[in-house]
Design an enzyme around this catalytic site. Structure first.
Site, PDB file in Angstrom:
ATOM      1  N   TYR A 139      45.615  49.752  23.334  1.00 30.61           N
ATOM      2  CA  TYR A 139      45.356  50.966  22.555  1.00 30.61           C
ATOM      3  C   TYR A 139      46.576  51.896  22.577  1.00 30.61           C
ATOM      4  O   TYR A 139      46.960  52.476  21.571  1.00 30.61           O
ATOM      5  CB  TYR A 139      44.120  51.695  23.097  1.00 30.61           C
ATOM      6  N   GLU A 310      30.485  55.917  21.420  1.00 33.80           N
ATOM      7  CA  GLU A 310      31.252  56.734  20.485  1.00 33.80           C
ATOM      8  C   GLU A 310      30.470  56.795  19.170  1.00 33.80           C
ATOM      9  O   GLU A 310      29.831  55.815  18.784  1.00 33.80           O
ATOM     10  CB  GLU A 310      32.638  56.119  20.274  1.00 33.80           C
TER      11      GLU A 310
HETATM   12  C1  3EB Z   1      39.352  60.375  21.732  1.00 34.52           C
HETATM   13  O1  3EB Z   1      40.432  60.783  22.122  1.00 34.52           O
HETATM   14  C2  3EB Z   1      39.160  58.927  21.849  1.00 34.52           C
HETATM   15  O2  3EB Z   1      42.731  56.410  18.088  1.00 34.52           O
HETATM   16  O3  3EB Z   1      42.162  56.836  16.039  1.00 34.52           O
HETATM   17  C3  3EB Z   1      38.344  58.746  18.498  1.00 34.52           C
HETATM   18  C4  3EB Z   1      38.752  58.767  17.193  1.00 34.52           C
HETATM   19  C5  3EB Z   1      39.114  58.112  19.440  1.00 34.52           C
HETATM   20  C6  3EB Z   1      39.925  58.132  16.803  1.00 34.52           C
HETATM   21  C7  3EB Z   1      41.953  56.865  17.260  1.00 34.52           C
HETATM   22  C8  3EB Z   1      40.307  57.484  19.062  1.00 34.52           C
HETATM   23  C9  3EB Z   1      40.710  57.503  17.731  1.00 34.52           C
HETATM   24  O4  3EB Z   1      38.465  61.121  21.316  1.00 34.52           O
HETATM   25  C10 3EB Z   1      38.530  58.126  20.786  1.00 34.52           C
END
Ligand code: 3EB
Length: 320
Positions: A139, A310
């Site tokens: 990621y 999520e």
């Molecule tokens: C978060 O920081 C982690 O990498 O595009 C939510 C929405 C998250 C988008 C991305 C990652 C992303 O809230 C999850």
């Protein structure tokens, strides 16, 4: 501009169980058994994602006056108002460069076609919590390339997005952009903007906004993938019920800030890490969302290894 009013149409999506007539479909995402490079099927750009959990087809409807095409590895279709585009990055040991290159293509495409206003992206990343060839979490490797592309593009602002796991091999992604509608990217007071996350979460912060609002005949609020993060920290590691409550608190805050309520959220995707959490998560969803809202459940890894759930969705209507 007078010409805008003539095409003043909202973007609409639906979840389907089977393919429907193609006439006005701008793009399709098939959440199912297969993944790979997107194709153009019957003139519709189609992204296949191998997922565990619900199988369904997400369709984005256009006006019917469509044009479609390819640009390097990207497939796209647009009408007068909206562009749908999908791409794929094959599995590799280092995602930074490939991601940067593919996103640069995407930004070049929106510039060339004249859809500069990017308002929603999805990224489905394989082995999202595993290490790449140099020991960096995949990621974070992906985030580095994406951030470099945004930095280079300069003029493109970071939209609502989702960055989540997939059972496929390779990163599948798609996005929506428009020509001249008012588009506003929104942050959440309860959360540090993701693009300001400290370096402990990776060499380059995630590039996305918490939500994006698009103005049309009605207002449309695209809520990003939202998890149990307060400030920049995960809260309630190991407790799916408490993580649900915090994520919903974050979603509610965004909706209410824009005059919507939780009851107006629709086209909801619930991503959950562990198959055994599904009954609990479905119970949470039933007690949270409107009974008529469409909700799909996807069993995938989430971008931080301590996140269990999520949530994303779309609110559309005339806000209060
Ligand atoms: C978060 O920081 C982690 O990498 O595009 C939510 C929405 C998250 C988008 C991305 C990652 C992303 O809230 C999850």
């Amino acid at each position: 501009m007078a010409s805008v009013a003539a095409f003043d149409r909202d973007i609409e999506s639906s979840f389907e169980d089977t393919l429907t007539a193609a006439d006005n479909v701008l793009g399709r995402v098939i959440f199912g058994a297969h993944s790979g490079h997107p194709s153009i099927d019957d003139s519709v750009p189609t992204l296949r994602l191998r997922m565990r959990g619900d199988s369904f087809i997400e369709q984005w409807m256009g006006s019917g006056k469509r044009e479609h095409g390819r640009f390097n590895d990207l497939v796209f279709a647009h009408d007068d108002d909206y562009l749908f585009c999908a791409g794929f990055i094959p599995a590799c040991g280092h995602y930074t460069q490939a991601t940067q290159r593919t996103y640069a293509d995407a930004f070049a495409l929106i510039e060339r076609l004249g859809f500069p206003k990017l308002f929603r992206m999805w990224n489905f990343i394989p082995d999202i919590n595993a290490s790449n060839a140099e020991g960096l979490e995949i990621y974070r490797d992906f985030c580095r390339g994406r951030a470099m592309a945004f930095e280079q593009a300069g003029a493109v602002s970071m939209p609502a997005a989702t960055g989540i796991g997939t059972a496929g091999e390779g990163v599948g992604f798609c996005f929506l952009a428009c020509r001249e509608r008012a588009v506003e990217h929104i942050e959440n007071a309860r959360q540090t903007p993701a693009y300001d996350y400290p370096v402990q979460y990776g060499p380059k912060a995630p590039s996305f906004a918490r939500a994006t609002q698009v103005s049309g005949q009605r207002e449309t609020l695209f809520v990003s993938g939202t998890a149990s993060i307060i400030g920049h920290e995960t809260v309630h590691a190991g407790d799916v019920q408490k993580q649900w409550d915090v994520a919903i608190g974050n979603v509610s805050h965004l909706l209410e800030k824009r005059g919507f309520t939780l009851a107006s959220l629709d086209q909801i995707k619930v991503y959950y890490r562990y198959a055994h959490d599904l009954p609990r998560v479905m119970e949470c969803a039933r007690s949270t969302f409107d009974a008529k809202a469409s909700v799909r459940y996807l069993n995938v890894d989430i971008c931080r290894s301590d996140l269990l759930v999520e949530i994303e969705g779309i609110a559309q209507g005339d806000p209060l």
